[in-house]
Design a protein around this motif. Structure first.
Motif, PDB file in Angstrom:
ATOM      1  N   TYR A 105       3.471  15.431  13.981  1.00  0.00           N
ATOM      2  CA  TYR A 105       2.029  15.612  14.131  1.00  0.00           C
ATOM      3  C   TYR A 105       1.636  16.059  15.535  1.00  0.00           C
ATOM      4  O   TYR A 105       0.625  16.714  15.711  1.00  0.00           O
TER       5      TYR A 105
ATOM      6  N   ASP B 279      -1.288  20.132  18.229  1.00  0.00           N
ATOM      7  CA  ASP B 279      -1.394  19.676  16.849  1.00  0.00           C
ATOM      8  C   ASP B 279      -0.296  20.304  16.006  1.00  0.00           C
ATOM      9  O   ASP B 279      -0.203  21.528  15.908  1.00  0.00           O
TER      10      ASP B 279
ATOM     11  N   THR C  27      -0.025  20.052  12.774  1.00  0.00           N
ATOM     12  CA  THR C  27      -0.489  20.394  11.430  1.00  0.00           C
ATOM     13  C   THR C  27      -1.098  21.789  11.380  1.00  0.00           C
ATOM     14  O   THR C  27      -1.476  22.251  10.314  1.00  0.00           O
ATOM     15  N   LYS C  28      -1.204  22.463  12.534  1.00  0.00           N
ATOM     16  CA  LYS C  28      -1.729  23.826  12.580  1.00  0.00           C
ATOM     17  C   LYS C  28      -0.577  24.816  12.664  1.00  0.00           C
ATOM     18  O   LYS C  28       0.563  24.440  12.934  1.00  0.00           O
ATOM     19  N   SER C  29      -0.894  26.089  12.504  1.00  0.00           N
ATOM     20  CA  SER C  29       0.126  27.115  12.659  1.00  0.00           C
ATOM     21  C   SER C  29       0.526  27.215  14.132  1.00  0.00           C
ATOM     22  O   SER C  29      -0.185  26.742  15.017  1.00  0.00           O
TER      23      SER C  29
ATOM     24  N   GLU D 259       0.645  29.804  16.160  1.00  0.00           N
ATOM     25  CA  GLU D 259      -0.300  30.600  16.943  1.00  0.00           C
ATOM     26  C   GLU D 259      -1.584  29.822  17.215  1.00  0.00           C
ATOM     27  O   GLU D 259      -2.094  29.800  18.331  1.00  0.00           O
ATOM     28  N   ARG D 260      -2.092  29.163  16.215  1.00  0.00           N
ATOM     29  CA  ARG D 260      -3.351  28.425  16.345  1.00  0.00           C
ATOM     30  C   ARG D 260      -3.195  27.197  17.234  1.00  0.00           C
ATOM     31  O   ARG D 260      -4.076  26.858  18.017  1.00  0.00           O
ATOM     32  N   SER D 261      -2.062  26.537  17.135  1.00  0.00           N
ATOM     33  CA  SER D 261      -1.821  25.345  17.925  1.00  0.00           C
ATOM     34  C   SER D 261      -1.660  25.683  19.403  1.00  0.00           C
ATOM     35  O   SER D 261      -2.133  24.952  20.271  1.00  0.00           O
TER      36      SER D 261
ATOM     37  N   ASP E 107      -4.717  25.915  21.754  1.00  0.00           N
ATOM     38  CA  ASP E 107      -5.371  24.694  22.223  1.00  0.00           C
ATOM     39  C   ASP E 107      -5.043  24.397  23.682  1.00  0.00           C
ATOM     40  O   ASP E 107      -5.714  23.586  24.315  1.00  0.00           O
TER      41      ASP E 107
ATOM     42  N   LYS F  31      -5.488  33.790  22.063  1.00  0.00           N
ATOM     43  CA  LYS F  31      -4.919  34.286  20.811  1.00  0.00           C
ATOM     44  C   LYS F  31      -3.806  35.295  21.047  1.00  0.00           C
ATOM     45  O   LYS F  31      -2.737  35.224  20.436  1.00  0.00           O
TER      46      LYS F  31
ATOM     47  N   THR G 291       2.826  32.065  11.668  1.00  0.00           N
ATOM     48  CA  THR G 291       1.981  31.444  10.646  1.00  0.00           C
ATOM     49  C   THR G 291       2.572  30.144  10.114  1.00  0.00           C
ATOM     50  O   THR G 291       1.915  29.443   9.347  1.00  0.00           O
TER      51      THR G 291
ATOM     52  N   LEU H 191       3.826  26.201  10.050  1.00  0.00           N
ATOM     53  CA  LEU H 191       3.295  24.978  10.644  1.00  0.00           C
ATOM     54  C   LEU H 191       4.158  24.590  11.835  1.00  0.00           C
ATOM     55  O   LEU H 191       5.386  24.564  11.746  1.00  0.00           O
TER      56      LEU H 191
END
Length: 166
Positions: free
Chosen positions: A19, A29, A31-33, A35-37, A40, A46, A61, A63
């Motif tokens: 997690y 995090d 639980t995110k992809s 790239e998205r994590s 943060d 991006k 993409t 997790l």
């Protein structure tokens, strides 16, 4: 199929998920992809996150928490040595004032360097430093009609009416 029955091996999949993934002084995090994590973290946007995932040869993409340990380590390595994997125009600290080196700074170090730069501008009384001291806009924005911090703007009709009645 009832709601109580688990789907194909879902309890095992949840056990494999991490997690939180720690890079530097930041918890990301899981639980995110990927790239998205990565976005943060302070200092990673991006586009930077996409380049980090490509340089680490990881599916951006996927997790982040389900990646194997060696892939997570490769992402951490690329984040810590981003200046070696990206062109010089893309790093956020080009030709540092004191060291003269080009580096990419992330996390709390970025905030500290930014504060240090602003204090240096204030000490030498540069134009930007003076604007920072006065709390005015620094980057050439319009100040005639925006950025007002005092109370009412314009005419207060209610006060005029009360003044006329008295």
């Amino acid at each position: 199929m009832s709601a109580e029955e688990p789907q194909d091996g879902s309890p095992e999949e949840e056990e494999d998920l991490r997690y939180f993934i720690r890079i530097g002084q930041t918890d990301l995090d899981g639980t995110k992809s990927v790239e998205r994590s990565l976005t943060d973290m302070k200092g990673i946007g991006k586009r930077t996150a996409r380049i980090i995932a490509d340089a680490a040869e990881v599916d951006r993409t996927a997790l982040f928490g389900k990646l194997p340990e060696d892939e997570i380590d490769s992402v951490v390595d690329v984040v810590e040595n981003f200046k070696d994997h990206a062109p010089t125009w893309m790093v956020n600290r080009q030709k540092d004032f004191f060291s003269g080196e080009t580096d990419h700074i992330i996390g709390t170090d970025l905030e500290e360097k930014r504060r240090h730069d602003i204090n240096r501008m204030k000490m030498i009384s540069s134009y930007k430093g003076v604007r920072h001291q006065r709390g005015q806009k620094v980057r050439g924005q319009r100040t005639k009609s925006t950025g007002r911090t005092e109370g009412t703007i314009g005419v207060n009709v209610e006060e005029i009416k009360e003044g006329m009645e008295e």
